[in-house]
Design an enzyme around this catalytic site. Structure first.
Site, mmCIF file in Angstrom:
data_model
loop_
_atom_site.group_PDB
_atom_site.id
_atom_site.type_symbol
_atom_site.label_atom_id
_atom_site.label_comp_id
_atom_site.label_asym_id
_atom_site.label_seq_id
_atom_site.Cartn_x
_atom_site.Cartn_y
_atom_site.Cartn_z
ATOM 1 N N GLU A 112 52.728 -19.841 -24.427
ATOM 2 C CA GLU A 112 51.818 -19.174 -23.910
ATOM 3 C C GLU A 112 50.303 -19.649 -23.557
ATOM 4 O O GLU A 112 50.321 -19.549 -21.727
ATOM 5 C CB GLU A 112 51.516 -18.185 -25.420
ATOM 6 C CG GLU A 112 52.123 -17.182 -25.921
ATOM 7 C CD GLU A 112 52.416 -16.962 -27.482
ATOM 8 O OE1 GLU A 112 51.425 -17.731 -28.164
ATOM 9 O OE2 GLU A 112 52.411 -15.664 -27.753
ATOM 10 N N GLU A 132 57.598 -18.209 -34.123
ATOM 11 C CA GLU A 132 56.905 -18.348 -35.005
ATOM 12 C C GLU A 132 57.627 -17.125 -35.726
ATOM 13 O O GLU A 132 57.328 -17.392 -37.566
ATOM 14 C CB GLU A 132 55.796 -17.377 -34.148
ATOM 15 C CG GLU A 132 54.788 -18.382 -33.229
ATOM 16 C CD GLU A 132 55.110 -17.948 -31.669
ATOM 17 O OE1 GLU A 132 55.909 -18.120 -31.334
ATOM 18 O OE2 GLU A 132 54.418 -18.204 -30.782
#
Ligand code: CAA
Length: 258
Positions: A112, A132
């Site tokens: 990210e 995640e």
């Protein structure tokens, strides 16, 4: 300012930030993100700097948000306290170009963070992923939003739902990264790209960054309108006069950032 989790170097007109938590594969804890934010802001306001490069180690750009630091957070910690990602958006306020030079793992928040940069140059050993889901959570710093815009919904879903990693070749094919280079060439390539950008007119560079980013925030007709206004504004700069005169006189332009 003294930093512990990053290394800040100035190389001519380029600010080089190296993420430096080697024992935790550059896991992005609050301290690192605070230091990164401060370094970015100081480079952005430093008139001698025209471009910024963020890199990590050969093994990891960053293996994500710090799992040990957040494992026991409650909803209230993360929501009310806005822990984990509260200072992650600083990079979006930076007006000068930021290049991510990625070797090794760029996972979770690491992927990210790389996507928040203006473009990504990857080493052949780079691996991108949003794992995640394996931790019982989901990307929390833009992964579900920037990945589909960068590589299509299908590939973004695949990566976020299966947690599989994408290697550098696939990332280049998919458009996530702009170039792939041998690992030993990574920093050289990123610094050369940064130096090229730094040789241009800074206000024009900033206008281009602003205009390309607008493509992600608005409709095509609004974006084209915005671009046209900036294009017209560029004719109010001395650097446009110099750039076009230099072309016509068959010489290199000397920009004054005016
Ligand atoms: N947070 C904290 N510590 C981490 C970490 C992380 N994200 N990633 C790695 N580390 C630590 C490991 O715990 C280990 O520490 P110790 O030596 O003290 O045990 C050290 O870094 C080296 O890691 P490994 O031994 O696991 O190294 P490896 O080569 O076997 O595996 C890896 C490398 C595949 C990257 C593996 O470390 C891994 O899967 N890391 C976690 C990746 C991840 O899930 N990232 C997402 C985090 S959540 C997130 O980012 C949320 C968000 O969107 C903001």
């Amino acid at each position: 300012m003294e930093f512990e989790c990053i290394i800040l170097e100035i190389k001519e007109k380029v600010g080089l930030i190296t993420l430096h938590r080697p024992k935790a594969l550059n896991a992005l804890n609050d301290q690192l993100m605070n230091e990164l934010g401060s370094a970015l802001k100081s480079l952005d306001s430093n008139e001698a700097i025209q471009c910024i490069v963020i890199t990590g180690s050969e093994k990891a750009f960053a293996a994500g948000a710090d799992i040990a630091a957040m494992a026991n957070y409650s909803f209230m910690d993360t929501y009310k306290g806005d822990y984990i990602t509260r200072n992650w958006e600083t990079i979006r306020q930076i007006r000068k170009p930021v290049i991510a030079a990625v070797a090794g793992y760029a996972l979770g928040g690491g992927c990210e963070l790389a996507m928040m940069c203006d473009f990504i140059i990857a080493a052949e050993n780079a691996k991108f992923g949003q794992p995640e889901i394996k931790l019982g959570t989901l990307p929390g710093a833009g992964g579900t939003q920037r990945l589909p815009r960068a590589i299509s919904k299908s590939k973004a879903m695949d990566m976020c739902l299966t947690a599989r990693m994408m290697d550098a070749a696939e990332a280049e094919r998919a458009g996530l990264v702009s170039r792939v280079v041998p690992q030993e060439m990574l920093l050289e390539e990123a610094m050369a790209a940064a130096s090229t950008i730094a040789s241009m007119s800074l206000p024009i560079v900033m206008m281009i960054k602003e205009s390309v980013n607008r493509a992600y925030e608005t409709t095509l007709s609004e974006g084209v309108h915005f671009e046209r206004r900036l294009f017209q504004a560029s004719f109010g700069t001395e650097d446009q006069k110099e750039g076009m005169a230099a072309f016509l006189e068959k010489r290199s332009a000397v920009f004054k950032n005016q």
